[in-house]
Design an enzyme around this catalytic site. Sequence first.
Site, PDB file in Angstrom:
ATOM      1  N   ASP A 205       0.844  -1.191   0.000  1.00  0.00           N
ATOM      2  CA  ASP A 205       0.000   0.000   0.000  1.00  0.00           C
ATOM      3  C   ASP A 205       0.877   1.238   0.000  1.00  0.00           C
ATOM      4  OD1 ASP A 205      -3.252   0.252   1.013  1.00  0.00           O
ATOM      5  OD2 ASP A 205      -2.046   2.067   0.947  1.00  0.00           O
ATOM      6  N   HIS A 207       0.266   3.713   1.857  1.00  0.00           N
ATOM      7  CA  HIS A 207       0.089   4.345   3.170  1.00  0.00           C
ATOM      8  C   HIS A 207       0.908   3.674   4.271  1.00  0.00           C
ATOM      9  CE1 HIS A 207      -3.569   5.488   0.887  1.00  0.00           C
ATOM     10  NE2 HIS A 207      -3.398   6.642   1.515  1.00  0.00           N
ATOM     11  N   SER A 299      -5.374  11.261   2.949  1.00  0.00           N
ATOM     12  CA  SER A 299      -5.878   9.938   3.314  1.00  0.00           C
ATOM     13  C   SER A 299      -5.073   9.301   4.437  1.00  0.00           C
ATOM     14  CB  SER A 299      -5.868   9.018   2.085  1.00  0.00           C
ATOM     15  OG  SER A 299      -4.587   8.980   1.487  1.00  0.00           O
TER      16      SER A 299
END
Length: 382
Positions: A205, A207, A299
Amino acid sequence: MTQPSTLASPPLTKLARTVLVSVLICCILGLGLSVITLWQQRSALSLAGLWRGQLTTTIDTLLDDHTALRPFAITTWALTDYLLFRQGRTGVLVGEQGWLFSDEEFVSPQALEAASIEQGVGFVCALAAVTDVAETLAAADIQLLLALLPAKARVYSNQLGRYDMPAAVTQRYEQWRRGLLEHNLHSPDLMTPLTTTSASFLRTDTHWTPEGAEAVAVALHSYATNEGLWQARNPSYVTTQQGSREHEGDLLAFLPLGVARSLGPAADTLALYQTQSGEASSLGLFDDLTVDITLVGSSYSANPAWHFEGWLEQTFHTDVVNVATEGQGPLQPMLDYLSSNTFTDNPPKLVIWEIPERYLPVQDPSSQKSVNLPSCLLSSGN
């Protein structure tokens, strides 16, 4: 004489055999059609681009335009591309040991930079925008604490394999911290806590992990108290783990392996957390809500899976109002917040602004140009 025993493989069920044969036929058809198409369009291919990943982009385009059995061809080529060349579709870079990286971290982004202005003004413009936000908050007696998040590729550079960050991007994080500090803005070092945390980013990911978010929350609290931006609080907030789940990161979408998904990088394991106040609220029915901290960002802050808001509540010992949004970068959520009733009706004592490095323009050392701030904000494509 007794023959040595052998372990026989369990027989395939009729359904398993059918599925296996069907997949094999589809892959052969897809590969055959892909080879025919690529041969017909061989003039568009260049082996010189193989190492740089350009071959993948060219082939993807040809498959999209010319292959009848497009889904099968895409899966077949994606599997071949990944297994033989360790490449994915445009948007992802395949590193070592199942680590995937967004190619956005390897280019100079155009966020906060209008197409009509010359190279180098983007950095000046973006820095002016951040400074203007700080001045707006200071006029309302609100402190600003910047959480400048270094890129995943920077933190886990040891997993990049054959890839290197471009020279123009290598110094971006420290360039920005220096620029912010020169303007008397509060921007603590977050590279150290993220590199010293065992698993601060997810492998598949773009993130961070909840553990990475916790490390940043602790570093922000330590900086804020040392710099006098925040006074110690007594209320206790307790965070407990609520199990874990499998997490297929957003970068796996660039490896469309289909039924052969198990041959690609394994999914991440994501720990789940919950933060609660250890004291009952003393707020009366007609009492005004007091906001101490507002979290603004991308995010990284908006997605509850990373639990950044919860870690801030635990470390700062207070409720946090989270106005971060996904898919809009770091600037637009701040502009929306400053023009909202949330800001005017309940101004906080401290604003934490989370900004991922990959959204920031690269500094051009030769640029000494001044810019008009309103035009910067109006023309930003954030």
